[in-house]
Structure formats: structure tokens, C-alpha cells
Scaffold this motif. Sequence first.
Motif, PDB file in Angstrom:
ATOM      1  N   ILE A   1      -0.368   6.816  -6.688  1.00  0.00           N
ATOM      2  CA  ILE A   1      -0.327   6.212  -8.140  1.00  0.00           C
ATOM      3  C   ILE A   1      -1.651   6.625  -8.471  1.00  0.00           C
ATOM      4  CG2 ILE A   1      -1.938   4.270  -7.302  1.00  0.00           C
ATOM      5  CD1 ILE A   1       0.148   2.674  -9.316  1.00  0.00           C
ATOM      6  N   GLU A   2      -2.658   7.167  -7.917  1.00  0.00           N
ATOM      7  CA  GLU A   2      -3.957   7.759  -8.271  1.00  0.00           C
ATOM      8  C   GLU A   2      -3.674   8.954  -9.283  1.00  0.00           C
ATOM      9  OE1 GLU A   2      -3.243   9.439  -4.397  1.00  0.00           O
ATOM     10  OE2 GLU A   2      -3.374   7.406  -5.234  1.00  0.00           O
ATOM     11  N   GLY A   3      -2.537   9.657  -9.270  1.00  0.00           N
ATOM     12  CA  GLY A   3      -2.054  10.851 -10.099  1.00  0.00           C
ATOM     13  C   GLY A   3      -1.620  10.344 -11.575  1.00  0.00           C
TER      14      GLY A   3
ATOM     15  N   ARG B   1       0.691  -1.165   0.052  1.00  0.00           N
ATOM     16  CA  ARG B   1      -0.051   0.025  -0.035  1.00  0.00           C
ATOM     17  C   ARG B   1       0.916   1.070  -0.197  1.00  0.00           C
ATOM     18  NH1 ARG B   1      -5.515  -1.568   1.686  1.00  0.00           N
ATOM     19  NH2 ARG B   1      -5.459  -3.702   2.619  1.00  0.00           N
TER      20      ARG B   1
ATOM     21  N   ARG C   1       1.354   4.439  -3.114  1.00  0.00           N
ATOM     22  CA  ARG C   1       0.871   5.876  -2.460  1.00  0.00           C
ATOM     23  C   ARG C   1       1.230   6.868  -3.720  1.00  0.00           C
ATOM     24  NH1 ARG C   1       3.697   7.250   1.985  1.00  0.00           N
ATOM     25  NH2 ARG C   1       2.815   5.636   3.048  1.00  0.00           N
TER      26      ARG C   1
ATOM     27  N   ALA D   1      -9.408   3.345 -11.385  1.00  0.00           N
ATOM     28  CA  ALA D   1      -9.213   3.507  -9.997  1.00  0.00           C
ATOM     29  C   ALA D   1      -8.285   2.961  -9.299  1.00  0.00           C
ATOM     30  CB  ALA D   1     -10.727   3.070  -9.483  1.00  0.00           C
ATOM     31  N   ALA D   2      -7.893   3.772  -8.065  1.00  0.00           N
ATOM     32  CA  ALA D   2      -6.749   3.035  -7.334  1.00  0.00           C
ATOM     33  C   ALA D   2      -6.962   2.093  -6.564  1.00  0.00           C
ATOM     34  CB  ALA D   2      -5.834   4.216  -6.568  1.00  0.00           C
ATOM     35  N   ARG D   3      -8.154   2.188  -5.572  1.00  0.00           N
ATOM     36  CA  ARG D   3      -8.867   1.185  -4.615  1.00  0.00           C
ATOM     37  C   ARG D   3      -7.678   0.757  -3.710  1.00  0.00           C
ATOM     38  NH1 ARG D   3     -12.511  -2.001  -8.536  1.00  0.00           N
ATOM     39  NH2 ARG D   3     -13.940  -0.412  -9.210  1.00  0.00           N
ATOM     40  N   LEU D   4      -6.875   1.568  -3.114  1.00  0.00           N
ATOM     41  CA  LEU D   4      -5.719   1.151  -2.269  1.00  0.00           C
ATOM     42  C   LEU D   4      -6.068   0.793  -0.513  1.00  0.00           C
ATOM     43  CD1 LEU D   4      -3.190   3.904  -3.168  1.00  0.00           C
ATOM     44  CD2 LEU D   4      -3.456   1.603  -4.246  1.00  0.00           C
TER      45      LEU D   4
ATOM     46  N   PRO E   1      -5.969  -2.226  -7.690  1.00  0.00           N
ATOM     47  CA  PRO E   1      -5.999  -0.904  -8.812  1.00  0.00           C
ATOM     48  C   PRO E   1      -7.062  -1.519  -9.883  1.00  0.00           C
ATOM     49  CG  PRO E   1      -3.639  -1.557  -8.360  1.00  0.00           C
ATOM     50  CD  PRO E   1      -4.501  -2.614  -7.453  1.00  0.00           C
TER      51      PRO E   1
ATOM     52  N   LEU F   1      -5.483   3.540 -15.733  1.00  0.00           N
ATOM     53  CA  LEU F   1      -5.702   3.348 -14.460  1.00  0.00           C
ATOM     54  C   LEU F   1      -7.135   4.068 -14.164  1.00  0.00           C
ATOM     55  CD1 LEU F   1      -5.215   2.678 -11.436  1.00  0.00           C
ATOM     56  CD2 LEU F   1      -4.029   4.968 -11.286  1.00  0.00           C
TER      57      LEU F   1
ATOM     58  N   SER G   1      -2.254   8.220 -15.067  1.00  0.00           N
ATOM     59  CA  SER G   1      -3.660   7.922 -16.046  1.00  0.00           C
ATOM     60  C   SER G   1      -3.201   6.544 -16.505  1.00  0.00           C
ATOM     61  CB  SER G   1      -3.711   8.845 -17.389  1.00  0.00           C
ATOM     62  OG  SER G   1      -2.456   9.028 -18.013  1.00  0.00           O
TER      63      SER G   1
END
Length: 91
Positions: free
Chosen positions: A15-17, A9, A13, A73-76, A84, A71, A19
Motif C-alpha cells: 500500500i505504501e506505493g 497486515r 502489503r 505513511a503506511a506504518r504497517l 496508516p 497516504l 499516494s
Amino acid sequence: ELANDPHVRAALRGIEGFSHLWVVYVFHATGSEGWKPGVRAPRLGGAEKVGVLASRSPHRPNPIGLSAVELVAARLDHPQGARPAVRGGDL
């Protein structure tokens, strides 16, 4: 689904930034013996030979694959491990 591990996890951190992601994977059924450097790709109608590494052929000199995915959604924070959500992979 990735390992349910706090280190995984933490490694994801931010990674949602992004595409898109690169997914590196191992072909599970590689026919590494008897491979040929050129193949007739079905996606090209079989009329044209391309290099085996430029195709999806399982008959390769190594089992390594690479795919660019979007990507979604990240779903961390999923309780069973980071998940992800991606699309567009050609694995």
C-alpha cells in the motif's frame, strides 16, 4: 488504527506505493428517516440546492460515505496493529 491481525497486515502489503486511498465508512448518526433529495449546503452559503449525496449532510437515504485521502505513511508494523497515516479526509 486497524485490527491487530496478520491477515490485515498481509492485505495492506504494498500500500505504501500509493499516494492516495479511498476510505469507505459508515456515518454513525445518519438521519435516514425524513431525508430530502436536495439540501442547501452551508459550504455554498446555503444559496444553492445540491443533491444530498453531493453534500456532507447526515440526513441521507443510506449511511455509506466515501472519502479520498492522501497516504502520508503506511506504518504497517506498529505493535498494536497497522496504522496508516492519512490526511485530507472529509469524514
